[in-house]
Design a protein around this motif. Sequence first.
Motif, PDB file in Angstrom:
ATOM      1  N   GLY A   1       0.784  -1.232   0.000  1.00 15.91           N
ATOM      2  CA  GLY A   1       0.000   0.000   0.000  1.00 15.91           C
ATOM      3  C   GLY A   1       0.817   1.283   0.000  1.00 15.91           C
ATOM      4  N   THR A   2       2.106   1.141   0.291  1.00 12.59           N
ATOM      5  CA  THR A   2       2.946   2.327   0.482  1.00 12.59           C
ATOM      6  C   THR A   2       3.068   3.179  -0.776  1.00 12.59           C
ATOM      7  OG1 THR A   2       4.188   1.346   2.295  1.00 12.59           O
ATOM      8  CG2 THR A   2       5.294   3.080   1.038  1.00 12.59           C
ATOM      9  N   ALA A   3       3.324   2.528  -1.886  1.00 12.22           N
ATOM     10  CA  ALA A   3       3.552   3.280  -3.121  1.00 12.22           C
ATOM     11  C   ALA A   3       2.322   4.125  -3.489  1.00 12.22           C
ATOM     12  CB  ALA A   3       3.911   2.325  -4.255  1.00 12.22           C
ATOM     13  N   ALA A   4       1.145   3.531  -3.400  1.00 14.27           N
ATOM     14  CA  ALA A   4      -0.068   4.248  -3.759  1.00 14.27           C
ATOM     15  C   ALA A   4      -0.267   5.467  -2.862  1.00 14.27           C
ATOM     16  CB  ALA A   4      -1.276   3.312  -3.664  1.00 14.27           C
ATOM     17  N   ALA A   5      -0.022   5.276  -1.571  1.00 14.44           N
ATOM     18  CA  ALA A   5      -0.191   6.382  -0.626  1.00 14.44           C
ATOM     19  C   ALA A   5       0.779   7.509  -0.945  1.00 14.44           C
ATOM     20  CB  ALA A   5       0.022   5.871   0.802  1.00 14.44           C
ATOM     21  N   LEU A   6       2.015   7.148  -1.203  1.00 13.77           N
ATOM     22  CA  LEU A   6       3.023   8.180  -1.444  1.00 13.77           C
ATOM     23  C   LEU A   6       2.816   8.855  -2.802  1.00 13.77           C
ATOM     24  CD1 LEU A   6       6.187   6.478   0.107  1.00 13.77           C
ATOM     25  CD2 LEU A   6       4.909   8.453   1.008  1.00 13.77           C
ATOM     26  N   ARG A   7       2.276   8.104  -3.761  1.00 11.75           N
ATOM     27  CA  ARG A   7       2.032   8.718  -5.070  1.00 11.75           C
ATOM     28  C   ARG A   7       1.035   9.868  -4.989  1.00 11.75           C
ATOM     29  NH1 ARG A   7       2.206   3.614  -7.507  1.00 11.75           N
ATOM     30  NH2 ARG A   7       4.167   3.351  -8.642  1.00 11.75           N
TER      31      ARG A   7
END
Lengths: 369, 369
Positions: A297-303
């Motif tokens: 989930g990290t990438a989506a949140a940071l994007r």
Amino acid sequence: MSGTLGYVETQRVVLADQDDPLLLRGGGRLDHVEVAYETYGTLSPARDNAIFVCHALTGDAHAAGLHLGAKKRGWWDNLIGPGKPVDTDRFFVISPNLLGGCSGTTGPLSTDPATGTPYCLDFPMLHMTDLVAVHRRLAARLGVERLYAVVGGSLGGMQALQWVIDDPDALDRALLVAASSRLSAENIAFSSVGREAIMSDPDFCGGRYVEQGVFPWRGQKVARMMAHINYVSPQSLEAKFGHRRRSHGDDWTLQPDYEVEHYLQHQGQVFLDRFDALSYLYLTRLLDYFDPFADPGTAAALRRTRTRFQLTSFDSDWRFDSAQSAALTEQLRDLGVEVDWAELASPFGHDSFLLEPPGYHERIAKFLA
Amino acid sequence: MSGTLGYVETQRVVLADQDDPLLLRGGGRLDHVEVAYETYGTLSPARDNAIFVCHALTGDAHAAGLHLGAKKRGWWDNLIGPGKPVDTDRFFVISPNLLGGCSGTTGPLSTDPATGTPYCLDFPMLHMTDLVAVHRRLAARLGVERLYAVVGGSLGGMQALQWVIDDPDALDRALLVAASSRLSAENIAFSSVGREAIMSDPDFCGGRYVEQGVFPWRGQKVARMMAHINYVSPQSLEAKFGHRRRSHGDDWTLQPDYEVEHYLQHQGQVFLDRFDALSYLYLTRLLDYFDPFADPGTAAALRRTRTRFQLTSFDSDWRFDSAQSAALTEQLRDLGVEVDWAELASPFGHDSFLLEPPGYHERIAKFLA
């Protein structure tokens, strides 16, 4: 004009109870979470001037100012105060003790409501997101929905990173100093030796030492002495102590003799008064396991975040070295996050984040301007 | 053709007794010194082909070949043997366990002739020159007056340096690998934490643990685990272990989980079987205090020696880093001593001296040619 805060007090607040327990990432729950925290400055009517301070492994809520009757100012007093980089004339600063700690906030030595006795090793394993969940409850309780900034060094910086991942819209700025998004094998190795020292101390008593009226002080002292070498740099130890001894000539001893040994003895000894061994185990382990970019989930949140990051590392830091900040910078930029990273020259190793190497405070002040 | 030694045996010899005691630099004396040693190859009729091997902190006399019934070859078997850099077809190799050790040579657990009980902490503090004095007695006993070379890594290299200082005419060549002429404050700091772990273990019993039938295994294990991190490099730990764990996902534990932790547990555990805690205390302390260039007689001795030095250091060694070899090179050259120093690329840290990074064995072979 730069001044200092006067007297401050640590407050306490209950942020989770049986009606509203803290559900943990690892699957457990805490039915009572109390948090010790301090605030400095005043929340603006628009509630848009709050800065949240996250402390490092063995820190506490007392980041700045003076406690009544105490001699020592808060651990980040050089950074936080009227006219200072974290300017309390302008900002409302919130500084809690973290979950799992031993300075007022719920941790392994707290009473388990289910048994009426201290949790000890029944305390659940904590994830970074659990610490942040408590921070978010505290901010909300204080009437803060959106943060001007979250600032933290070392483990504190990792909490700031996790906060952006958990709530990409909540922070305008995240300031991470001497932090990491993933420990090295050597980092884990050192922490593991510290835990071995504590858990193999006969007075650890399987973690229930408090009920036995003893403390694993021998092991905890060894763990701290070793860790302290990690927090400073070889060059700072050399400059400060070199080969200076207390004995002379051929008057040799197996006991501490070199000044650097007496210094470590002191560091180990004072640590026993101010920190608990179980908190040390839980929080070092939380650091080992911290690996947010392994989470899908990290990438989506940071994007989608618009939080601006400032990363600062120090060239002599070998606990969380610049390569770790460089790696995190690349990870964030690859996701389109705005990152201002700088490696500063400082001879003081990891502890530089608590000191004032040239350019450091100026850099933080500018990012908060 | 390069081959390997076959079966070898450890010999023992008494090198000091009440009629000819070993007078120590620190003022004490040893009335009985027994030395365990091995030899490989044959002394030439001219007695001019002897190479003396000095081992490091936790080494022993078994440098090469195989003991009957054992599976593991000697610790420097890759360097010593027929056709190898230290060529046993050509050289007569002498390899003793050092004074203060625990593998056959007199040390803290040996019986004090004055009391009939183990010395323990009544064992005298040892200086590097005391170790060399015993080496010199052993060489003489074996009929060797002049040495073709003395070879040693780490503490072994320091013995070679001390030997030249103590007897500037006795050696043709001194080969020092990953050595130092003066420990850094950080070196001393790490050793001090190791000693703290051992001496604060309740089973240390004030040093008289043997008589109590116990051993300070908890502390000794912690000391070794920590020291082992010193012997390898951050990059080798990362390459070998990274973040590999035995558990999965959110199944977290305070117990060892990462592979690097299990590796350190293993290193700490096997050390208990093969080394004694008191020897560890005495020998690490000897290293801390080693500072030959602070001795007024050193410069004069080195000015007149014709011994040629070869120093080798490794770029990833942070126990005794290249800067320490560079400093020693400068100290020696300032006194007119011939020094061939090279820093070799090797990812394996301090332990590189026991391995075969590119150019290392070739370099030793060439210097001995």
